[in-house]
Design an enzyme around this catalytic site. Sequence first.
Site, PDB file in Angstrom:
ATOM      1  N   ASP A  68       0.715  -1.209  -0.250  1.00 37.44           N
ATOM      2  CA  ASP A  68       0.092  -0.102  -0.074  1.00 37.44           C
ATOM      3  C   ASP A  68       0.954   1.229  -0.129  1.00 37.44           C
ATOM      4  O   ASP A  68       2.161   1.172   0.626  1.00 37.44           O
ATOM      5  CB  ASP A  68      -0.822   0.171   1.213  1.00 37.44           C
ATOM      6  CG  ASP A  68      -2.116  -0.659   0.946  1.00 37.44           C
ATOM      7  OD1 ASP A  68      -2.366  -1.573   0.388  1.00 37.44           O
ATOM      8  OD2 ASP A  68      -3.017  -0.621   1.947  1.00 37.44           O
ATOM      9  N   HIS A 213       3.831  -2.013   3.451  1.00 35.05           N
ATOM     10  CA  HIS A 213       3.725  -0.822   2.871  1.00 35.05           C
ATOM     11  C   HIS A 213       5.240  -0.620   2.204  1.00 35.05           C
ATOM     12  O   HIS A 213       6.153  -0.641   3.057  1.00 35.05           O
ATOM     13  CB  HIS A 213       3.566   0.258   3.683  1.00 35.05           C
ATOM     14  CG  HIS A 213       2.447   0.371   4.493  1.00 35.05           C
ATOM     15  ND1 HIS A 213       1.867  -0.469   5.343  1.00 35.05           N
ATOM     16  CD2 HIS A 213       1.156   1.181   4.071  1.00 35.05           C
ATOM     17  CE1 HIS A 213       0.680  -0.398   5.783  1.00 35.05           C
ATOM     18  NE2 HIS A 213       0.083   0.666   4.992  1.00 35.05           N
TER      19      HIS A 213
END
Length: 260
Positions: A68, A213
Site C-alpha cells: 500500500d 507498505h
Amino acid sequence: MFRSRLGRRRGTATALIAAASLALTLGGCGVDTVTPQDARAEGGTDDKAGAGRRVDCAEVKCIALTFDAGPGKDTPRLLDILKERKVPATFFLLGSKHVDRYPKVVKRIADEGHEVANHTWTHRILTDLDESEVREELSRTQDAVEKITGRKPTLMRPPQGRTDGAVSDVSKELGLAQILWSITAKDYSTTDSALIRKRVLEQAHGDGIILLHDIYDGTVPAVPSIIDELKRRGFTFVTVPELLAPGTAEPGAVYRPEKD
C-alpha cells in the site's frame, strides 16, 4: 484528525497510515464481505475459465502479497526482489506525491505483471467524505494510472480499510472492487525488518492477503526472507485476481479473507 493530503514530512505520512491496524475491526463496517473461497465458488468450475490460469488456488495453498501507499524510493528495489524470486504482487497505489511522482515505477509495476490497484489520491478516510469527495479520491487515481499504464485499476483498498454503503456505491460506479486483508505487520510502527518478518510469518495462512507498505524503511529489506520462508512452507504467491479466480472481483463488493 487526518489531513486531506499526505503531509510533506515522513512523520505525517506515518500518521495517516498508523491506524491501519484498526481496519480488521473497523473495515467493512455495515457491509457484507466476500472471502476468496466464496469468490472462487461463485466463479463456477468451467474448465475453459481455468485453462489460462497460472495457478488454481482451490488446489494449492495460495497467499497474496500486497503493498500500500507507494510507489516510493524503495519500490524499484522491491521490484528487483520480486522479479528475482518470480513472485507476483498487488500494488495499491497512492496518487498524490506517489503515482504522479514516480510514473516510470508505476509503468514498471504494470509491465512486470503485477496488479496495479487504487489506494485513493490523498489517503483521506472515505467514510468521512460525501459521495462526490469519495468519487474524486478514487477517480483521480484511476485516471492517473490509466494515463501511465493504459488501463484503469479494477481493485481498490480504502484507507484504514474503512468502507460503508456509500463508498461501495461509488466503487461500483467506478468499476472497483474493495480488497481488505488478513495479515498485517504494522510496518508503519517499526523499522525492525526482523520484527516485520516475524509478524507476517506468525499470521500467514492459506488464502491470506498480506498487507505491507513499500514506503517504510524496514519493509523492503524484510521481503526476501518472508518470501523464502513462505515458499518453504508450501505457499504459492498470487495476485489478488488470481486468488479469487475463476471468480471475478465484482465492483463495489468487499473482499476479505478469513483466517484459519
